[in-house]
Design a protein around this motif. Structure first.
Motif, mmCIF file in Angstrom:
data_model
loop_
_atom_site.group_PDB
_atom_site.id
_atom_site.type_symbol
_atom_site.label_atom_id
_atom_site.label_comp_id
_atom_site.label_asym_id
_atom_site.label_seq_id
_atom_site.Cartn_x
_atom_site.Cartn_y
_atom_site.Cartn_z
ATOM 1 N N ARG A 15 -19.061 -17.249 -35.082
ATOM 2 C CA ARG A 15 -20.141 -17.226 -34.960
ATOM 3 C C ARG A 15 -21.001 -17.810 -36.430
ATOM 4 O O ARG A 15 -22.203 -18.427 -36.289
ATOM 5 N N VAL A 16 -20.680 -17.438 -37.585
ATOM 6 C CA VAL A 16 -21.152 -17.674 -38.670
ATOM 7 C C VAL A 16 -21.268 -19.465 -38.878
ATOM 8 O O VAL A 16 -22.202 -19.687 -39.555
ATOM 9 N N TRP A 53 -22.308 -21.509 -36.859
ATOM 10 C CA TRP A 53 -23.688 -21.845 -36.319
ATOM 11 C C TRP A 53 -24.738 -21.020 -36.957
ATOM 12 O O TRP A 53 -25.834 -21.316 -36.633
ATOM 13 N N ASP A 54 -24.799 -20.458 -38.025
ATOM 14 C CA ASP A 54 -25.691 -19.510 -38.810
ATOM 15 C C ASP A 54 -26.676 -20.565 -39.484
ATOM 16 O O ASP A 54 -26.215 -21.296 -40.259
ATOM 17 N N ARG A 106 -28.280 -20.637 -41.940
ATOM 18 C CA ARG A 106 -28.403 -20.319 -43.442
ATOM 19 C C ARG A 106 -27.423 -21.487 -44.031
ATOM 20 O O ARG A 106 -27.633 -21.747 -45.038
ATOM 21 N N ASN A 143 -25.287 -27.866 -38.404
ATOM 22 C CA ASN A 143 -24.934 -27.098 -39.298
ATOM 23 C C ASN A 143 -23.916 -28.065 -40.101
ATOM 24 O O ASN A 143 -23.590 -27.653 -41.595
#
Length: 376
Positions: free
Chosen positions: A182-183, A185-186, A188, A236
């Protein structure tokens, strides 16, 4: 004398010119690098000279290095022509570029091997002609235990190399190693994520990220959810990549933070050689893993020479050099967890439920179709 050269068709190499940009993110063209192995530059051979056997090889980067090819040619008095591909889709396209396909041997993952075997495009192997299998780990010798390699009692491929497809991250941009897919889609990391340009793998890894238990056989509802999730991922993305060298150049040049590592440890090795402090993790949801194998095509022009190539690729020195040069595991190395599962987090590739549907949806996703145009 013979002179070796390589032709690059249809590729824009990062750092060597402009890139095509669509909707604010880079979209590299899927290409094929054609390694055409030998151009006659001397005087014409006497007409009575025996004609050399030609072996036409279809493979991935790092699987048929020049020095390996030269040694094979010298030992078996043959000429080798190598074509390098950068995706499963390009491999399939090359095998359908002519009738019959212009190749004798190919390297592909187990899921693709099953696909080619079912399509009647591969020749059954004579395992007695591949004695170097004795150097392999026991798991890799038990071909019937590996999904996709044996059909109707006939073996169609020999394992060559394998890797997980984990997450590669820049240690300077992560205080703690990421643990979940899932990172990607983060928010940040907007504009700092690299993804591999492939319909099959993207749908499968996104299915894992959504928690679906079988990423290779999606229901219609799951397929819709995964497609929408891949559209959302574009926010992203810096770009999609195909070849590992391209990914390394993009990661370095644009200070990327995270990458879906289709080539796994091979890419980690390249990035570290380029001076990037990267980490590599298999996410909690599990990491896709591929096992690439050598196979002989149904229309191989010289079956003996083709078997000699497969046997040559199993020599211990080839395996050691593959690991040293590319950072990839060879089949002589023990596989964690006994290999049939190879550890609790590895999810070995399988033939998917509907290749055509995945590719059609992926073309829309990769080209920038808006989310509202996808089924709800």
């Amino acid at each position: 004398m013979w002179r070796r050269f390589t032709t690059v068709v249809g590729r824009v190499i990062p750092g060597a010119g402009s890139r095509c940009r669509k909707r604010g993110w880079v979209t590299p063209v899927t290409v094929v690098i054609l390694g055409l192995s030998f151009l006659w530059t001397g005087t014409l051979a006497d007409s009575n000279t025996p004609r050399q056997s030609v072996l036409r090889v279809l493979a991935w980067p790092g699987y048929a290095d020049d020095d390996w090819v030269q040694a094979f040619e010298k030992r078996f008095h043959a000429k080798v022509e190598v074509t390098i591909v950068d995706s499963d889709e390009a491999l399939w396209a090359q095998m359908h570029s002519a009738v019959p396909p212009p190749f004798d041997v190919l390297a592909a993952n187990t899921a693709e091997i099953a696909r080619y075997a079912q399509a009647g495009m591969l020749s059954p192997l004579d395992l007695t002609k591949i004695p170097n299998r004795r150097w392999q780990q026991p798991f890799f010798q038990r071909l019937s235990d590996i999904r996709g390699l044996v059909n109707a009692g006939h073996a169609y491929a020999i394992p060559f190399t394998w890797s997980s497809m984990g997450l590669i991250y820049d240690r300077k941009q992560f205080a703690v190693a990421p643990s979940s897919m899932r990172v990607m889609w983060d928010p940040r990391y907007r504009g700092k994520v690299l993804d591999f340009n492939s319909a099959q793998h993207n749908f499968s890894f996104a299915a894992l990220a959504l928690g679906y238990p079988d990423p290779f056989h999606l229901t219609p509802g799951q397929m819709r959810d995964v497609a929408r999730e891949l559209v959302n991922l574009r926010r992203n993305l810096l770009t999609y990549y195909t070849l590992p060298e391209e990914a390394t150049a993009l990661f370095v040049q644009h200070h990327a933070a995270l990458m879906f590592g289709n080539y796994g440890t091979q890419q980690v090795e390249q990035l570290r050689k380029a001076g990037v402090d990267v980490g590599y993790v298999m996410p909690d949801e599990g990491a896709l893993a591929w096992l690439d194998c050598w196979a002989i095509t149904r229309n191989a022009s010289n079956l003996d020479l083709a078997h000699q190539w497969l046997d040559y690729m199993q020599e211990p020195e080839i395996g050691k050099q593959l690991t040293q040069r590319e950072g990839l595991a060879n089949t002589m190395m023990p596989v964690p967890g006994g290999a049939s599962d190879a550890g609790p987090k590895l999810v070995w590739l399988q033939l998917v439920e509907n290749i055509g549907q995945r590719e059609a949806l992926w073309q829309r996703i990769e080209s920038g179709d808006r989310l509202r145009t996808f089924p709800q």
